[in-house]
Scaffold this active site. Structure first.
Site, mmCIF file in Angstrom:
data_model
loop_
_atom_site.group_PDB
_atom_site.id
_atom_site.type_symbol
_atom_site.label_atom_id
_atom_site.label_comp_id
_atom_site.label_asym_id
_atom_site.label_seq_id
_atom_site.Cartn_x
_atom_site.Cartn_y
_atom_site.Cartn_z
ATOM 1 N N GLY A 224 0.781 -1.230 0.000
ATOM 2 C CA GLY A 224 0.000 0.000 0.000
ATOM 3 C C GLY A 224 0.813 1.281 0.000
ATOM 4 N N GLU A 260 5.185 -6.010 1.908
ATOM 5 C CA GLU A 260 4.911 -6.657 0.616
ATOM 6 C C GLU A 260 4.247 -5.676 -0.353
ATOM 7 O OE1 GLU A 260 2.677 -10.049 2.066
ATOM 8 O OE2 GLU A 260 0.883 -8.826 2.328
ATOM 9 N N GLY A 262 3.411 -3.750 -3.879
ATOM 10 C CA GLY A 262 3.264 -4.158 -5.276
ATOM 11 C C GLY A 262 3.371 -2.934 -6.174
ATOM 12 N N ARG A 263 2.318 -2.104 -6.131
ATOM 13 C CA ARG A 263 2.228 -0.939 -7.017
ATOM 14 C C ARG A 263 3.488 -0.078 -7.002
ATOM 15 N NH1 ARG A 263 -2.574 1.412 -8.782
ATOM 16 N NH2 ARG A 263 -3.733 0.328 -7.154
ATOM 17 N N CYS A 338 -16.489 1.639 -27.757
ATOM 18 C CA CYS A 338 -17.774 2.321 -27.910
ATOM 19 C C CYS A 338 -18.451 2.452 -26.560
ATOM 20 C CB CYS A 338 -18.655 1.540 -28.870
ATOM 21 S SG CYS A 338 -17.816 1.183 -30.408
ATOM 22 N N TYR A 367 -0.979 -2.865 -11.985
ATOM 23 C CA TYR A 367 -2.446 -2.835 -12.083
ATOM 24 C C TYR A 367 -2.872 -2.134 -13.375
ATOM 25 C CZ TYR A 367 -1.847 -3.835 -7.106
ATOM 26 O OH TYR A 367 -1.463 -4.377 -5.913
HETATM 27 C C1 LIG Z 1 -2.669 -6.055 -2.952
HETATM 28 C C2 LIG Z 1 -1.941 -6.444 -1.729
HETATM 29 C C3 LIG Z 1 -0.640 -6.004 -1.513
HETATM 30 C C4 LIG Z 1 0.043 -5.026 -2.432
HETATM 31 O O1 LIG Z 1 -0.585 -3.781 -2.363
HETATM 32 P P1 LIG Z 1 0.019 -2.512 -3.167
HETATM 33 O O2 LIG Z 1 -0.981 -1.449 -2.947
HETATM 34 O O3 LIG Z 1 0.145 -2.935 -4.580
HETATM 35 O O4 LIG Z 1 1.351 -2.215 -2.561
HETATM 36 C C5 LIG Z 1 0.021 -6.474 -0.403
HETATM 37 N N1 LIG Z 1 -0.574 -7.313 0.474
HETATM 38 C C6 LIG Z 1 -1.844 -7.751 0.299
HETATM 39 C C7 LIG Z 1 -2.428 -8.666 1.289
HETATM 40 C C8 LIG Z 1 -2.562 -7.329 -0.793
HETATM 41 O O5 LIG Z 1 -3.821 -7.745 -0.957
#
Ligand SMILES: *Cc1c(COP(=O)(O)O)cnc(C)c1O
Length: 398
Positions: A224, A260, A262-263, A338, A367
């Site tokens: 996050g 952990e 991601g984005r 469309c 994403y």
């Molecule tokens: C989606 C998710 C993440 C990654 O979140 P980001 O916003 O992409 O950093 C990490 N842990 C869990 C449990 C998630 O569902």
């Protein structure tokens, strides 16, 4: 946009568009910087759901401690692409088959989402053992704005009030080793907010563990970390985050932290590149119709933002009619679908935009392609290019 990337994009033929262009060197540098900013006692896992392109994973594996997966499909994919990397398996609604798959794969951690999941696991373990974290939905408020991770109904994790029953199940089953707790804080956090929440989580976790005689060795703080789509240069402050986590760890000498994200890891390395097919005015407002659209890059529609972009002028116009253009005015960039929802950027000021100019949408590395509705209208898929020391073209699907 790096010069090498800009040149590569400018030299792509029209037949190559639209294309996702991934800057692997940029990803490598960014991932190395994130890792370097974090203390040793913070493990860095990458949440594969943000983007699981094999070439991105191949770059990341050297800079992360492992991968977080949220389905049997992702688990299989990570095992196949990064066979030696540790895997944490989380997410709601794990099926019995997925739990079995996780046990066979020997995952490093299983994040338990519910009491039902724990029962399910107990019934299928046999002689095997497994290391788990309990994912908790904590009611933590923050500052003037209550940023509730819990205290609000959610399908994710366990209510703190249900932890006792889980502990009772675990006490009866030494095959399931409780390592600690997991908390996915929230998304879009800046470093200061993330640290504030992390501090509250650790305090809660320590008190909870002491109260219940639990040996707490790990806390997973989730992902996050914020990405600002309005200001792409303003990245999450990993240095401040790392320093703050180091301070927090001083008060918790026996604890390992894990994050952990991601984005915030992969978003910057991806570009969605296309060209302007048409420019027209409707009730006075200019619309630029692009090759491709939100079926390739759904992110702006999902998050309700304007996807940031760079215009790469193309000066090869040789038609005999006047080149359609917009100048010094707000333009709406749409795709070929469309539907009025196919908007990539809505009323964004441009200095000049003409039919045939290229558009490179930034922040398209997470994403983006993998959350988009590819089949809608049956337009061709984009190409995928991976720019490193030497560019590699694969496609149409990674
Ligand atoms: C989606 C998710 C993440 C990654 O979140 P980001 O916003 O992409 O950093 C990490 N842990 C869990 C449990 C998630 O569902």
């Amino acid at each position: 946009m790096r010069q090498q990337l800009r040149q590569y994009v400018a030299e792509l033929g029209t037949e190559n568009l639209p294309a996702y262009v991934y800057d692997l060197q940029d990803l490598r540098e960014h991932a190395a910087a994130v890792r370097a900013a974090l203390p040793e006692r913070v493990q860095l896992f990458y949440a594969a759901k943000a983007n699981s392109d094999p070439r991105l994973l191949d770059v990341l594996r050297d800079h992360v401690d492992g991968f977080e997966v949220a389905s049997g499909g992702e688990l299989h994919h990570i095992r196949a692409t990064c066979p030696d990397s540790p895997i944490a398996f989380g997410g709601p609604g794990k099926t019995p088959a997925e739990l079995e798959q996780a046990l066979r794969a020997g995952v490093d951690r299983l994040h338990i989402e519910s009491e039902q999941e724990l029962h399910q696991l107990t019934g299928m373990l046999g002689e095997r053992t497994v290391d788990v974290l309990l994912r908790v939905n904590l009611p933590i408020a923050l500052g003037p704005v209550a940023l509730a991770m819990g205290g609000r109904p959610s399908p994710f994790g366990l209510d703190p009030g249900h932890l006792d029953r889980c502990l009772a199940l675990l006490a009866d089953d030494p095959r399931i080793r409780l390592r600690g707790i997991h908390v996915h804080l929230a998304s879009g956090l800046d470093a200061a907010t993330h640290l504030d929440l992390a501090g509250q989580v650790l305090t809660w976790a320590r008190e909870w563990a002491e109260r219940h005689g639990v040996e707490l060795s790990e806390v997973n703080l989730g992902g996050g970390m914020g990405v600002d789509y309005t200001r792409p240069d303003l990245r999450f402050d990993w240095a401040a985050c790392g320093a703050g986590l180091r301070r927090l760890l001083e008060a918790h000498p026996n604890l390992t932290l894990r994050i952990e994200p991601g984005r915030s890891v992969t978003v910057y390395c991806g570009w969605y590149v296309t060209e302007v097919l048409d420019i027209k005015r409707s009730h006075g407002h200019p619309f630029a119709v692009l090759r491709g659209g939100t079926h390739h890059l759904r992110t702006p529609a999902t998050k309700q933002h304007d996807q940031p972009f760079t215009v790469l002028p193309d000066d090869t116009w040789d038609r005999r009619w006047e080149r359609p253009r917009a100048e010094n005015e707000p333009v709406t960039l749409v795709g070929q679908l469309c539907t009025p929802k196919d908007v990539l950027a809505d009323g964004v000021q441009v200095a000049r935009l003409r039919v045939g100019d290229r558009i490179a949408f930034a922040l398209a590395g997470a994403y983006a392609w993998n959350i988009s509705h590819h089949e809608f209208l049956m337009h061709p898929a984009p190409q995928f290019h991976h720019l490193d020391h030497a560019p590699v073209l694969v496609g149409p699907h990674p």
